[in-house]
Design a protein around this motif. Structure first.
Motif: not given
Ligand code: CTP
Ligand code: CA
Length: 225
Positions: A2-25
């Motif tokens: 199990r990889t530890p959560s690398a505490a602080g490895a991304l401190a001060g960084r901004r991360v954007l994530v997209t996830s999931g499906p889309t629904h197209e009406p």
């Protein structure tokens, strides 16, 4: 392991994530969608937050809870997802894990299409904007690290190598989504990391949470070095 959560490895960084499906009406009660659960993208957002990043998650309609410690923006369509992504920039790292609908119905009917004995007219479709390619191609404000996913059912590595060039991203996480693998909607994932130079790193089949922690550790290494 199990990889530890690398505490602080991304401190001060901004991360954007997209996830999931889309629904197209199609009409007020019907839509086009896909089998994405959002589990992999949500796990990445949670892992980035655990590593100290300030995380915005732009999510299509999913049945799982918003990750803790993450700003979650909920959208339905690909066009709404693009607008929310643009509003969430700038970012140091952008990760596009959403299964964005490639097409949408050309017109959204204002009232429910009725069954009147005739076969319905064929559904005309138009292509959605490519959110990953749009962000990777930004002349100004392109995140320094842009990561795409590739969902493939065959020739996974060949298709993914072509995708990295076509999209202009820095890294592709390729996964085999053929039905036998149970990746779409399942809790485990087998991924290959493909770099711009075409090199491939294949990971064993892991829980999506573990894939997320390893990916975050890998990306933290890239932004640090
Ligand atoms: N993607 C996106 N916007 C789209 C389509 C895809 O941002 N309109 C992103 C996905 O989030 C993923 C990557 O592009 O990170 C690849 O998605 P995929 O569906 O595998 O590739 P496509 O280019 O759509 O090609 P195809 O579906 O034909 O394989
Ligand atoms: Ca697609």
């Amino acid at each position: 392991g199990r990889t530890p959560s690398a505490a602080g490895a991304l401190a001060g960084r901004r991360v954007l994530v997209t996830s999931g499906p889309t629904h197209e009406p199609i009409d007020p009660v019907r839509y086009l969608a896909n089998r994405s659960s959002g589990r992999q993208g949500h796990a990445i957002a949670a892992a980035a937050a655990a590593a100290g990043a300030s995380v915005t998650l732009v999510s299509g309609p999913v049945a799982i809870p918003d990750p803790i410690g993450v700003t979650t923006v909920r959208v339905e369509t690909a066009r709404e997802m693009l607008a929310a992504v643009e509003a969430a920039l700038p970012a140091d790292i952008a990760i596009f894990a959403a299964a964005v609908g490639d097409w949408r119905p050309a017109t959204e009917r204002e009232s429910k299409i009725k069954k009147d004995g005739e076969a319905p007219a064929p559904l005309a479709l138009v292509e959605n904007p490519d959110i990953l390619a749009t962000v990777a191609g930004l002349a100004q404000g392109r995140p320094p690290l842009v990561v795409g996913f590739a969902a493939e059912t065959d020739n996974v590595l060949d298709h993914a190598r072509k995708k990295i060039a076509k999209k202009g991203c820095d890294l592709i996480v390729a996964n085999d989504v053929s039905p036998a693998g149970g990746v779409m909607g399942g809790s485990r994932n087998t991924v290959h990391l493909i770099a711009r130079d075409g090199s491939v790193e294949t990971w064993p089949t892991l829980d999506k949470d573990e894939v997320a922690r390893r990916l975050v550790a890998h990306l933290a290494g890239l932004v640090a070095g």
